[in-house]
Write a protein that holds these residues in place. Structure first.
Motif, PDB file in Angstrom:
ATOM      1  N   ALA A 178     -11.727  33.040 -35.646  1.00 48.65           N
ATOM      2  CA  ALA A 178     -12.873  32.237 -36.073  1.00 48.65           C
ATOM      3  C   ALA A 178     -12.695  31.781 -37.515  1.00 48.65           C
ATOM      4  O   ALA A 178     -12.951  30.618 -37.861  1.00 48.65           O
ATOM      5  N   PHE A 179     -12.249  32.676 -38.386  1.00 50.11           N
ATOM      6  CA  PHE A 179     -11.998  32.321 -39.780  1.00 50.11           C
ATOM      7  C   PHE A 179     -10.837  31.332 -39.873  1.00 50.11           C
ATOM      8  O   PHE A 179     -10.900  30.365 -40.632  1.00 50.11           O
ATOM      9  N   TRP A 180      -9.789  31.592 -39.115  1.00 53.12           N
ATOM     10  CA  TRP A 180      -8.605  30.717 -39.145  1.00 53.12           C
ATOM     11  C   TRP A 180      -8.964  29.320 -38.640  1.00 53.12           C
ATOM     12  O   TRP A 180      -8.458  28.324 -39.143  1.00 53.12           O
ATOM     13  N   LEU A 181      -9.820  29.271 -37.644  1.00 54.50           N
ATOM     14  CA  LEU A 181     -10.255  27.985 -37.106  1.00 54.50           C
ATOM     15  C   LEU A 181     -11.006  27.189 -38.163  1.00 54.50           C
ATOM     16  O   LEU A 181     -10.803  25.973 -38.312  1.00 54.50           O
ATOM     17  N   GLY A 182     -11.872  27.862 -38.928  1.00 55.20           N
ATOM     18  CA  GLY A 182     -12.562  27.180 -40.020  1.00 55.20           C
ATOM     19  C   GLY A 182     -11.589  26.673 -41.065  1.00 55.20           C
ATOM     20  O   GLY A 182     -11.744  25.564 -41.593  1.00 55.20           O
ATOM     21  N   GLY A 183     -10.550  27.474 -41.354  1.00 49.90           N
ATOM     22  CA  GLY A 183      -9.553  27.027 -42.317  1.00 49.90           C
ATOM     23  C   GLY A 183      -8.760  25.840 -41.816  1.00 49.90           C
ATOM     24  O   GLY A 183      -8.473  24.897 -42.579  1.00 49.90           O
ATOM     25  N   TRP A 184      -8.395  25.860 -40.544  1.00 52.01           N
ATOM     26  CA  TRP A 184      -7.628  24.748 -39.981  1.00 52.01           C
ATOM     27  C   TRP A 184      -8.462  23.461 -39.956  1.00 52.01           C
ATOM     28  O   TRP A 184      -7.973  22.385 -40.331  1.00 52.01           O
ATOM     29  N   ILE A 211     -26.276  24.017 -28.352  1.00 49.08           N
ATOM     30  CA  ILE A 211     -26.145  25.395 -28.827  1.00 49.08           C
ATOM     31  C   ILE A 211     -27.455  26.152 -28.649  1.00 49.08           C
ATOM     32  O   ILE A 211     -27.469  27.320 -28.234  1.00 49.08           O
ATOM     33  N   VAL A 212     -28.556  25.492 -28.965  1.00 47.05           N
ATOM     34  CA  VAL A 212     -29.861  26.134 -28.786  1.00 47.05           C
ATOM     35  C   VAL A 212     -30.118  26.416 -27.304  1.00 47.05           C
ATOM     36  O   VAL A 212     -30.612  27.496 -26.937  1.00 47.05           O
ATOM     37  N   VAL A 213     -29.766  25.472 -26.439  1.00 47.59           N
ATOM     38  CA  VAL A 213     -29.937  25.677 -24.996  1.00 47.59           C
ATOM     39  C   VAL A 213     -29.079  26.851 -24.531  1.00 47.59           C
ATOM     40  O   VAL A 213     -29.524  27.696 -23.744  1.00 47.59           O
ATOM     41  N   CYS A 214     -27.857  26.920 -25.023  1.00 51.48           N
ATOM     42  CA  CYS A 214     -26.989  28.048 -24.665  1.00 51.48           C
ATOM     43  C   CYS A 214     -27.595  29.364 -25.112  1.00 51.48           C
ATOM     44  O   CYS A 214     -27.557  30.367 -24.380  1.00 51.48           O
ATOM     45  N   GLY A 215     -28.155  29.364 -26.313  1.00 50.33           N
ATOM     46  CA  GLY A 215     -28.777  30.585 -26.805  1.00 50.33           C
ATOM     47  C   GLY A 215     -29.946  31.032 -25.949  1.00 50.33           C
ATOM     48  O   GLY A 215     -30.140  32.225 -25.712  1.00 50.33           O
ATOM     49  N   GLY A 235     -16.812  33.699 -28.175  1.00 49.18           N
ATOM     50  CA  GLY A 235     -15.682  32.856 -28.535  1.00 49.18           C
ATOM     51  C   GLY A 235     -15.954  31.384 -28.268  1.00 49.18           C
ATOM     52  O   GLY A 235     -15.586  30.513 -29.067  1.00 49.18           O
ATOM     53  N   ALA A 236     -16.617  31.106 -27.152  1.00 51.75           N
ATOM     54  CA  ALA A 236     -16.966  29.724 -26.831  1.00 51.75           C
ATOM     55  C   ALA A 236     -17.961  29.165 -27.845  1.00 51.75           C
ATOM     56  O   ALA A 236     -17.874  27.987 -28.225  1.00 51.75           O
ATOM     57  N   MET A 237     -18.891  29.999 -28.312  1.00 56.06           N
ATOM     58  CA  MET A 237     -19.857  29.531 -29.300  1.00 56.06           C
ATOM     59  C   MET A 237     -19.177  29.223 -30.628  1.00 56.06           C
ATOM     60  O   MET A 237     -19.548  28.276 -31.325  1.00 56.06           O
ATOM     61  N   VAL A 238     -18.164  30.005 -30.992  1.00 59.41           N
ATOM     62  CA  VAL A 238     -17.413  29.701 -32.213  1.00 59.41           C
ATOM     63  C   VAL A 238     -16.749  28.333 -32.100  1.00 59.41           C
ATOM     64  O   VAL A 238     -16.730  27.553 -33.063  1.00 59.41           O
ATOM     65  N   LEU A 239     -16.221  28.026 -30.939  1.00 58.71           N
ATOM     66  CA  LEU A 239     -15.636  26.699 -30.731  1.00 58.71           C
ATOM     67  C   LEU A 239     -16.695  25.605 -30.878  1.00 58.71           C
ATOM     68  O   LEU A 239     -16.431  24.532 -31.436  1.00 58.71           O
ATOM     69  N   LEU A 244     -19.132  21.355 -34.229  1.00 55.63           N
ATOM     70  CA  LEU A 244     -20.269  20.896 -35.018  1.00 55.63           C
ATOM     71  C   LEU A 244     -19.845  20.617 -36.458  1.00 55.63           C
ATOM     72  O   LEU A 244     -20.224  19.586 -37.039  1.00 55.63           O
ATOM     73  N   PHE A 245     -19.065  21.515 -37.033  1.00 58.23           N
ATOM     74  CA  PHE A 245     -18.576  21.309 -38.396  1.00 58.23           C
ATOM     75  C   PHE A 245     -17.752  20.024 -38.482  1.00 58.23           C
ATOM     76  O   PHE A 245     -17.871  19.258 -39.442  1.00 58.23           O
ATOM     77  N   TRP A 246     -16.923  19.787 -37.486  1.00 63.69           N
ATOM     78  CA  TRP A 246     -16.097  18.576 -37.465  1.00 63.69           C
ATOM     79  C   TRP A 246     -16.963  17.320 -37.429  1.00 63.69           C
ATOM     80  O   TRP A 246     -16.712  16.364 -38.162  1.00 63.69           O
ATOM     81  N   CYS A 247     -17.987  17.324 -36.587  1.00 64.47           N
ATOM     82  CA  CYS A 247     -18.861  16.152 -36.474  1.00 64.47           C
ATOM     83  C   CYS A 247     -19.701  15.963 -37.735  1.00 64.47           C
ATOM     84  O   CYS A 247     -19.865  14.837 -38.225  1.00 64.47           O
ATOM     85  N   VAL A 248     -20.227  17.064 -38.277  1.00 62.78           N
ATOM     86  CA  VAL A 248     -21.040  16.971 -39.493  1.00 62.78           C
ATOM     87  C   VAL A 248     -20.210  16.423 -40.647  1.00 62.78           C
ATOM     88  O   VAL A 248     -20.692  15.620 -41.453  1.00 62.78           O
ATOM     89  N   SER A 249     -18.953  16.835 -40.717  1.00 60.24           N
ATOM     90  CA  SER A 249     -18.098  16.374 -41.817  1.00 60.24           C
ATOM     91  C   SER A 249     -17.824  14.881 -41.742  1.00 60.24           C
ATOM     92  O   SER A 249     -17.334  14.301 -42.720  1.00 60.24           O
ATOM     93  N   ARG A 250     -18.136  14.248 -40.611  1.00 55.81           N
ATOM     94  CA  ARG A 250     -17.914  12.821 -40.438  1.00 55.81           C
ATOM     95  C   ARG A 250     -19.209  12.030 -40.277  1.00 55.81           C
ATOM     96  O   ARG A 250     -19.178  10.857 -39.937  1.00 55.81           O
ATOM     97  N   SER A 251     -20.311  12.678 -40.535  1.00 50.98           N
ATOM     98  CA  SER A 251     -21.599  11.990 -40.453  1.00 50.98           C
ATOM     99  C   SER A 251     -21.963  11.381 -41.800  1.00 50.98           C
ATOM    100  O   SER A 251     -21.892  12.060 -42.835  1.00 50.98           O
TER     101      SER A 251
END
Length: 334
Positions: A178-184, A211-215, A235-239, A244-251
């Motif tokens: 999860a940490f490595w994924l954030g770094g990548w 994500i809220v629906v999944c929760g 693990g799926a939620m981390v993905l 979400l981080f990827w999309c937010v970074s491009r909004s």
């Protein structure tokens, strides 16, 4: 750090803190099940900071992390000891284990004795200790995949139950992906206005809703999709949080001055630490809805107090002295 980057990271942290609070308050006040593994948001963000933005390594890096985490954590330990009316004879053992970020115990009762969310702090600390020992490098996709496979293998082999679940308190091997994924993702993300499109804003909103629906339906999802394996769901939620981080970074929305969002991002760690306190006082005093609302407000107030009067002053005091010590250390070794 650019404004866009700061806004993006603040949004992810605030969203993660809101999910964690929802998870705990849903069960406490409404006897409802909600679990979206919001802690995964913080794992992804911590990986981004450590493997992209951070330039230092070694003991200096560890000390900087302690200066950021320890003041609020120590305050929280003290407050929970009093709030839970822990007998004085139990204080030495509990305090000693908590001062060591719970890395000295495999007793689940100790891990969850003061504040259940504390379980994640040893995960963060062992990650920071690992980063301190590594040279600077660029995270790669194959590394993320390898760590995900290693994590899945650890779960399949039942290693998560080692020493009564002690392995859960370490970043290796269950959580490191999860940490490595954030770094990548941070390495791939370029916060440039030219690459931002409103379609990413829509995708980010859809991911948040999903994500809220999944929760809200996680019990069904775990059984129907993940064959009863909760860790696979996590693990799926981390993905999902990484997407979400990827999309937010491009909004384009993150390009503005978002003072409220940034303030909430700054106190999100405090909210994570203190949000379990209000239910100790309000659960039996008020109906569910007003108790939940007041709990949110009190959690934010406690987090703000911690930041304003404990964390920020200590950082202002410690950071320049720590930087001067590091500079002298470098000069003496050069």
């Amino acid at each position: 750090m650019t404004r866009a980057l700061f806004n993006a990271l603040s949004l992810i942290k605030v969203f993660g803190a809101a999910l964690v609070m929802t998870s705990h308050y849903a069960g406490t006040y409404f006897s409802a099940s909600f679990y979206s593994y919001g802690t995964g948001c913080f794992f992804v963000v911590a990986g981004y900071y450590a493997l992209n933005w951070e330039r230092s390594r070694g003991i200096y890096y560890v000390l900087k992390r302690l200066v950021r985490l320890y003041p609020a954590y120590l305050l929280a330990i003290l407050v929970y000891l009093f709030a839970r009316t822990i007998p004085l004879e139990e204080w030495p053992v509990l305090v000693s284990h908590h001062l060591a970020f719970l890395l000295t115990t495999s007793d689940q009762a100790t891990v969850f004795a003061l504040n259940p969310p504390f379980w994640s702090l040893p995960v963060f600390f062992t990650f920071f200790a690992l980063v301190a020992c590594l040279p600077r490098f660029v995270p790669r996709a194959w590394q993320v995949l390898a760590l995900m496979i290693m994590s899945a293998a650890a779960v399949a082999l039942g290693l998560g139950q080692w020493r009564n679940g002690y392995l859960e308190l370490l970043v290796w091997p269950l959580h490191l992906y999860a940490f490595w994924l954030g770094g990548w993702l941070g390495h791939l993300a370029h916060f440039s206005p030219n690459g931002m499109r409103h379609r990413y804003t829509l995708l980010a909103a859809m991911l948040m809703v999903g994500i809220v629906v999944c929760g809200a339906t996680y019990e069904t999802l775990v059984q129907a999709v993940f064959y009863g394996e909760t860790y696979a769901y996590r693990g799926a939620m981390v993905l999902a949080y990484s997407a979400l981080f990827w999309c937010v970074s491009r909004s384009p929305l993150i390009l503005g001055r978002l003072a409220v969002l940034n303030f909430l991002g700054i106190i999100s760690f405090g909210v994570y630490l203190f949000h379990s306190l209000p239910p100790l006082w309000l659960q039996t005093l008020l109906p569910a809805v007003p108790a939940a609302i007041i709990s949110v407000v009190l959690s934010m107030a406690l987090a703000w107090f911690s930041w304003r009067y404990v964390e920020a002053p200590l950082q202002r005091f410690c950071k320049p002295r720590l930087a001067r010590w590091h500079a002298r250390r470098q000069q003496s070794t050069s």
